[in-house]
Enzyme design. Structure first.
Site, PDB file in Angstrom:
ATOM      1  N   ARG A  89      57.979  -1.930  45.186  1.00  0.00           N
ATOM      2  CA  ARG A  89      58.166  -0.890  44.172  1.00  0.00           C
ATOM      3  C   ARG A  89      59.541  -1.087  43.535  1.00  0.00           C
ATOM      4  NH1 ARG A  89      60.561   4.959  44.780  1.00  0.00           N
ATOM      5  NH2 ARG A  89      59.997   5.780  42.757  1.00  0.00           N
ATOM      6  N   GLY A 207      56.389  16.752  43.092  1.00  0.00           N
ATOM      7  CA  GLY A 207      56.897  16.509  44.438  1.00  0.00           C
ATOM      8  C   GLY A 207      58.331  16.987  44.477  1.00  0.00           C
ATOM      9  N   ASN A 208      59.135  16.378  45.329  1.00  0.00           N
ATOM     10  CA  ASN A 208      60.559  16.699  45.304  1.00  0.00           C
ATOM     11  C   ASN A 208      61.131  16.236  43.969  1.00  0.00           C
ATOM     12  OD1 ASN A 208      62.996  17.586  46.323  1.00  0.00           O
ATOM     13  ND2 ASN A 208      63.514  15.510  46.979  1.00  0.00           N
ATOM     14  N   ARG A 238      67.041  18.310  41.377  1.00  0.00           N
ATOM     15  CA  ARG A 238      67.468  17.904  40.032  1.00  0.00           C
ATOM     16  C   ARG A 238      67.242  19.049  39.051  1.00  0.00           C
ATOM     17  NH1 ARG A 238      64.018  12.934  40.502  1.00  0.00           N
ATOM     18  NH2 ARG A 238      65.265  11.412  41.641  1.00  0.00           N
ATOM     19  N   GLY A 328      53.456  16.044  46.575  1.00  0.00           N
ATOM     20  CA  GLY A 328      53.582  17.037  47.659  1.00  0.00           C
ATOM     21  C   GLY A 328      53.195  18.459  47.287  1.00  0.00           C
ATOM     22  N   ILE A 329      53.756  18.982  46.212  1.00  0.00           N
ATOM     23  CA  ILE A 329      53.446  20.364  45.811  1.00  0.00           C
ATOM     24  C   ILE A 329      52.075  20.415  45.135  1.00  0.00           C
ATOM     25  CG2 ILE A 329      54.201  22.312  44.386  1.00  0.00           C
ATOM     26  CD1 ILE A 329      57.094  21.050  44.556  1.00  0.00           C
ATOM     27  N   GLU A 331      49.481  18.486  45.398  1.00  0.00           N
ATOM     28  CA  GLU A 331      48.334  18.237  46.283  1.00  0.00           C
ATOM     29  C   GLU A 331      48.126  19.356  47.293  1.00  0.00           C
ATOM     30  OE1 GLU A 331      49.301  14.482  48.086  1.00  0.00           O
ATOM     31  OE2 GLU A 331      49.338  13.468  46.144  1.00  0.00           O
TER      32      GLU A 331
HETATM   33  P1  ADP Z   1      58.959  13.015  47.014  1.00  0.00           P
HETATM   34  O1  ADP Z   1      57.946  11.902  47.235  1.00  0.00           O
HETATM   35  O2  ADP Z   1      59.355  13.209  45.584  1.00  0.00           O
HETATM   36  O3  ADP Z   1      60.093  13.012  47.966  1.00  0.00           O
HETATM   37  P2  ADP Z   1      56.747  14.709  47.887  1.00  0.00           P
HETATM   38  O4  ADP Z   1      55.705  14.261  46.910  1.00  0.00           O
HETATM   39  O5  ADP Z   1      56.619  14.293  49.292  1.00  0.00           O
HETATM   40  O6  ADP Z   1      58.193  14.373  47.354  1.00  0.00           O
HETATM   41  O7  ADP Z   1      56.782  16.304  47.795  1.00  0.00           O
HETATM   42  C1  ADP Z   1      57.686  17.061  48.553  1.00  0.00           C
HETATM   43  C2  ADP Z   1      57.488  18.537  48.162  1.00  0.00           C
HETATM   44  O8  ADP Z   1      56.144  18.916  48.469  1.00  0.00           O
HETATM   45  C3  ADP Z   1      58.412  19.477  48.907  1.00  0.00           C
HETATM   46  O9  ADP Z   1      58.975  20.409  48.011  1.00  0.00           O
HETATM   47  C4  ADP Z   1      57.461  20.182  49.866  1.00  0.00           C
HETATM   48  O10 ADP Z   1      57.865  21.485  50.132  1.00  0.00           O
HETATM   49  C5  ADP Z   1      56.175  20.186  49.066  1.00  0.00           C
HETATM   50  N1  ADP Z   1      55.031  20.398  49.959  1.00  0.00           N
HETATM   51  C6  ADP Z   1      54.528  19.567  50.893  1.00  0.00           C
HETATM   52  N2  ADP Z   1      53.502  20.161  51.561  1.00  0.00           N
HETATM   53  C7  ADP Z   1      53.359  21.409  51.023  1.00  0.00           C
HETATM   54  C8  ADP Z   1      52.495  22.505  51.249  1.00  0.00           C
HETATM   55  N3  ADP Z   1      51.551  22.469  52.197  1.00  0.00           N
HETATM   56  N4  ADP Z   1      52.653  23.612  50.485  1.00  0.00           N
HETATM   57  C9  ADP Z   1      53.611  23.657  49.550  1.00  0.00           C
HETATM   58  N5  ADP Z   1      54.452  22.655  49.266  1.00  0.00           N
HETATM   59  C10 ADP Z   1      54.343  21.549  49.987  1.00  0.00           C
END
Ligand code: ADP
Length: 396
Positions: A89, A207-208, A238, A328-329, A331
């Protein structure tokens, strides 16, 4: 039987997934964190087991060697020759790359040149590339760029309204990010819609790090991140879009240095900055449920910044067939999806099927048949795209 490893090398971490490409099965995956420390963490998942080990790992070469030794020791591969390709990546491909490329001298030199645009990423991708090249010299290497999918943006979308010379002479323009995810998710949505000839899709990668992309007929036409991933919607830490004069004001009047301001905008803003609670969506949601006013405000601003981009892209696309939630959020949070969709109901006629939203599994439609826009949850899979591109380019 071609095995391919997808690698995401960061400053102090190395994430990996090893695929058996005949059936695209993930044989093993994991992450090495805190590279450079005596208490580095090596986590590897294999056959429903998860092993975690704390040990000193001095650099990326040691991390790659440890990973490959482990694959042999655990009999995940019987010989390293089974690994025919390594897909890396790469965050920043600039204007040079509109697709994945075999990592020859030219590609490596351009990734190196572009480190001025991605100083926190590109140098580490190259460190990872050299480490695997040394450890498995017979495997081919492919770079998969986060920016490539957005190279289809038209000039009127990627040029900033500042003097043109900064684009011509200094590479200043919108590049976007998360392209591999936006590509995968938008194409999966098009597939789920039955592969129509024309389609207007918005992907919300929440996500984050978070970004939105407008995808017309499978092609990225606009995206919320910009010259760097700092632009666009608000994220975990951010800020997303802010008036650039805030920076000058903080430097000239409050006495912050420029690096302090940039750090603040990247690492101390977003959900964390407004709520004061956490950058993690779950923590902020929990605090909001308990009545924490700034946590509530943080979520409110987050949702409103998402719908602001959906509104923009609705106009730009001339309508929307589907909105896809991912990362993350996107999904995992039925709550976030519902809050965002409720804000779209009046203007766009969006209607959510609560059962599918809250209790459904996997890639799915979560809107009702009456909804004027289809709403999908799609699980992003950047590693699979990396492995597929690596297989294709290396003719495996
Ligand atoms: P990155 O890959 O950008 O680091 P992710 O895609 O892993 O981030 O997403 C992380 C975010 O997803 C965090 O804010 C976390 O709180 C949120 N998250 C993960 N699981 C859940 C859930 N079950 N409910 C709500 N938010 C979630």
């Amino acid at each position: 039987m071609a095995k391919i490893i997808a690698v995401n090398a960061g400053s102090s971490s190395l994430k990996f997934q090893l695929f058996e490409m005949d059936n695209e099965e993930v044989i093993t995956s994991g992450v090495i964190e805190r590279i450079g420390f005596d208490d580095a963490i090596f986590t590897i998942k294999y056959q429903d087991q998860k092993n975690k080990e704390i040990l000193p790992i001095k650099d990326h070469q040691a991390a790659a060697d440890l990973l490959l030794d482990t694959l042999i020791k655990k009999h995940i591969v019987s010989s390293l020759d089974e690994i025919k390709g390594v897909g890396h990546r790469v965050v920043q491909g600039g204007s040079y790359f509109d697709s994945s490329k075999i990592m020859d001298d030219y590609v490596v030199s351009k990734i190196d040149e572009l480190k001025v645009l991605a100083p926190l990423h590109n140098p580490h991708h190259l460190t990872g590339y050299y480490a695997f090249k040394k450890a498995i010299p017979n495997a081919g290497a492919v770079a998969v760029f986060d920016t490539a999918f957005h190279q289809t943006l038209e000039k009127r979308c990627y040029i900033y309204p500042i003097p043109y010379k900064y684009y011509e002479e200094n590479m200043v323009r919108k590049y976007g990010a998360h392209g591999t995810s936006h590509f995968y998710v938008s194409h999966r949505a098009i597939e789920l819609m039955g592969n129509p000839e024309h389609s207007k899709v918005i992907v919300a990668h929440l996500g984050n790090g978070a970004s939105l992309t407008a995808v017309k007929d499978g092609i990225s036409v606009n995206t919320s991140m910009g010259f760097t991933p700092l632009a666009g919607i608000m994220m975990g830490t951010r800020s997303g879009d802010v008036d650039p004069s805030v920076i000058d004001y903080l430097v000239e009047n409050i006495g912050l240095t420029m690096p302090e301001v940039i750090h603040m905008l990247n690492k101390e803003s977003g959900l964390l900055g407004i709520s004061g609670v956490s950058s993690d969506f779950r923590d902020v949601q929990q605090a909001a449920l308990q009545g924490h006013e700034r946590a509530k405000l943080a979520l409110d601003i987050f949702f409103r910044r998402v719908i602001a981009y959906i509104g923009r892209y609705f106009i730009a696309l001339g309508g929307i067939d589907a909105i896809c939630f991912t990362a993350g959020i996107g999904e995992n949070s039925a709550y976030a999806r519902k809050e965002i969709c409720d804000l779209l109901t009046e203007a766009l006629g969006v209607e959510i099927d609560q059962e599918a939203n809250e209790n459904g599994q996997g890639d799915r439609l979560i809107s009702t048949p009456n909804s004027k826009v289809k709403i999908f949850v799609i699980y992003t899979n950047e590693e699979l795209v990396i492995a597929r591109d690596t297989k294709k380019l290396l003719n495996l």
